[in-house]
Scaffold this motif. Sequence first.
Motif, short mmCIF file in Angstrom:
data_model
loop_
_atom_site.label_atom_id
_atom_site.label_comp_id
_atom_site.label_asym_id
_atom_site.label_seq_id
_atom_site.Cartn_x
_atom_site.Cartn_y
_atom_site.Cartn_z
N LEU A 28 0.87 -1.27 -0.05
CA LEU A 28 -0.15 -0.01 0.00
C LEU A 28 0.91 1.35 -0.03
O LEU A 28 0.54 2.24 -0.63
N ASP A 29 1.87 1.18 0.73
CA ASP A 29 2.90 2.33 0.73
C ASP A 29 3.50 2.51 -0.42
O ASP A 29 3.45 3.78 -1.10
N ALA A 30 3.85 1.63 -1.09
CA ALA A 30 4.29 1.54 -2.57
C ALA A 30 3.26 2.26 -3.48
O ALA A 30 3.53 3.17 -4.48
N ALA A 31 2.21 1.65 -3.48
CA ALA A 31 0.90 1.93 -4.25
C ALA A 31 0.66 3.51 -4.17
O ALA A 31 0.17 4.10 -5.22
N LEU A 32 0.49 4.09 -2.80
CA LEU A 32 0.18 5.40 -2.58
C LEU A 32 1.28 6.34 -2.95
O LEU A 32 0.86 7.40 -3.81
N ALA A 33 2.69 5.98 -3.25
CA ALA A 33 3.71 6.54 -3.91
C ALA A 33 3.40 6.69 -5.56
O ALA A 33 3.62 7.79 -6.08
N LEU A 34 3.08 5.54 -5.74
CA LEU A 34 2.94 5.65 -7.29
C LEU A 34 1.60 6.45 -7.78
O LEU A 34 1.89 6.95 -8.52
N ALA A 35 0.57 6.28 -6.92
CA ALA A 35 -0.58 6.96 -7.41
C ALA A 35 -0.43 8.33 -7.17
O ALA A 35 -1.09 9.20 -8.00
N SER A 36 0.20 8.68 -6.10
CA SER A 36 0.35 10.26 -5.96
C SER A 36 1.25 10.89 -7.18
O SER A 36 1.18 11.84 -7.60
N ASN A 37 2.35 10.09 -7.89
CA ASN A 37 2.80 10.45 -8.99
C ASN A 37 2.32 10.18 -10.45
O ASN A 37 2.19 11.34 -11.40
N MET A 38 1.61 9.32 -10.56
CA MET A 38 0.94 8.76 -11.75
C MET A 38 -0.74 9.03 -11.77
O MET A 38 -1.14 8.57 -12.80
N LEU A 40 -4.47 7.69 -9.96
CA LEU A 40 -5.07 6.35 -9.66
C LEU A 40 -4.98 5.33 -10.88
O LEU A 40 -4.93 4.34 -10.73
N GLU A 41 -5.43 6.10 -12.03
CA GLU A 41 -5.35 5.52 -13.25
C GLU A 41 -4.01 4.85 -13.74
O GLU A 41 -3.81 3.73 -14.24
N GLY A 42 -2.90 5.43 -12.93
CA GLY A 42 -1.50 4.70 -13.24
C GLY A 42 -1.25 3.51 -12.36
O GLY A 42 -0.20 2.94 -12.56
N LEU A 43 -2.34 3.11 -11.56
CA LEU A 43 -1.91 1.89 -10.80
C LEU A 43 -2.43 0.80 -11.39
O LEU A 43 -3.69 0.64 -12.12
N SER A 44 -1.56 -0.22 -11.31
CA SER A 44 -1.97 -1.38 -11.93
C SER A 44 -1.35 -2.70 -11.01
O SER A 44 -0.25 -2.25 -10.48
N ALA A 111 1.48 21.95 0.36
CA ALA A 111 2.85 22.28 -0.23
C ALA A 111 3.93 21.24 -0.35
O ALA A 111 4.72 21.10 -1.05
N VAL A 112 3.87 20.18 0.59
CA VAL A 112 4.57 18.92 0.43
C VAL A 112 4.33 18.12 -0.76
O VAL A 112 5.15 17.69 -1.43
N GLU A 113 2.89 18.27 -1.32
CA GLU A 113 2.49 17.45 -2.33
C GLU A 113 2.53 18.02 -3.64
O GLU A 113 2.33 17.63 -4.59
N ILE A 114 3.19 19.44 -3.57
CA ILE A 114 3.44 19.83 -4.76
C ILE A 114 4.22 19.25 -5.92
O ILE A 114 4.11 19.25 -7.07
N ASP A 115 5.14 18.52 -5.22
CA ASP A 115 6.08 17.69 -6.31
C ASP A 115 5.53 16.51 -6.43
O ASP A 115 6.15 15.68 -7.34
N SER A 116 4.63 15.89 -5.79
CA SER A 116 4.13 14.51 -5.79
C SER A 116 2.47 14.64 -6.59
O SER A 116 2.29 14.27 -7.56
N GLY A 117 1.73 15.41 -5.79
CA GLY A 117 0.19 15.41 -6.18
C GLY A 117 -0.43 14.83 -5.23
O GLY A 117 -0.42 14.18 -4.45
N CYS A 118 -1.66 15.56 -5.34
CA CYS A 118 -2.80 15.12 -4.24
C CYS A 118 -3.99 14.27 -4.82
O CYS A 118 -4.29 14.52 -5.82
N ILE A 119 -4.02 13.08 -4.19
CA ILE A 119 -4.93 12.22 -4.82
C ILE A 119 -6.43 12.62 -4.85
O ILE A 119 -7.19 12.22 -5.67
N TYR A 120 -6.74 13.34 -3.97
CA TYR A 120 -8.10 13.98 -4.04
C TYR A 120 -8.30 14.88 -5.23
O TYR A 120 -9.46 14.69 -5.74
N ILE A 121 -7.44 15.71 -5.43
CA ILE A 121 -7.55 16.39 -6.70
C ILE A 121 -7.24 15.83 -7.97
O ILE A 121 -8.19 15.88 -8.90
N SER A 122 -6.10 15.03 -8.12
CA SER A 122 -6.08 14.29 -9.25
C SER A 122 -7.08 13.18 -9.56
O SER A 122 -7.50 12.98 -10.76
#
Length: 235
Positions: A28-38, A40-44, A111-122
């Motif tokens: 889940l930790d890895a999936a969360l990092a992946l989804a933050s950058n790519m 939820l649709e980037g998850l597989s 502010a921390v998520e600027i470089d990764s992304g917010c899952i709520y918004i994306s």
Amino acid sequence: MSSLPSETRRSPSARSLQKGQATRAAILDAALALASNMGLEGLSIGALAEVTGMSKSGVFAHFGSREELQISVIREYHAKFEEEVFFPAIREPRGLPRLVALFENWIKRVAVEIDSGCIYISGAVEFDDRPGPVRDALADMVLAWHRALSRAIELAVEVRDLMPDTDPGQMLFEVHGLILALHHDARFLRSPGAVERARIGFARTVSHYAMPGATERVSLAPLHSPAAPVAKAGR
């Protein structure tokens, strides 16, 4: 009574369950990092297996489907959001101190998520026109947060920090709008000073709804932008 340590006394099934829970948490930790950058649709299952070094069948055994994986990530994101934003704020007194803490914690996380992304918004962009369990789970988490903010506004009215005719829904809309603007300007446009502008906007919003003298109980951003100093009289 046995004198063996508790670790030794645990049954094989209990140890297996504990190991399984730890593995699922790591996935889940890895999936969360992946989804933050790519997103939820980037998850597989395949992408996650590659990132974690596990087999596809190993990942599949913990989630069963891509949809279940996406929903689990949404819930994990919400749990971390609550830990960082909501729970610390509710230790503050009811009224403006709590409302300000909620916004300040929120803005720090964005502010921390600027470089990764917010899952709520994306996630809202990805699933706004796609009905189904993933969209429902995402909307439920966002609405739960909105209810918490709305309740904080209502309590600020009850303790007479905000004016009696304050519309919680309208104030919530304005505050949420500041976060969306911050995320857009800071992440997409890379605009300098976006965080400060969001804080200034919040201070103006609070000042508009506040009872006289109520803002003296809290620390709010100055009502002018540091990027645009107030002009001196006569100029």
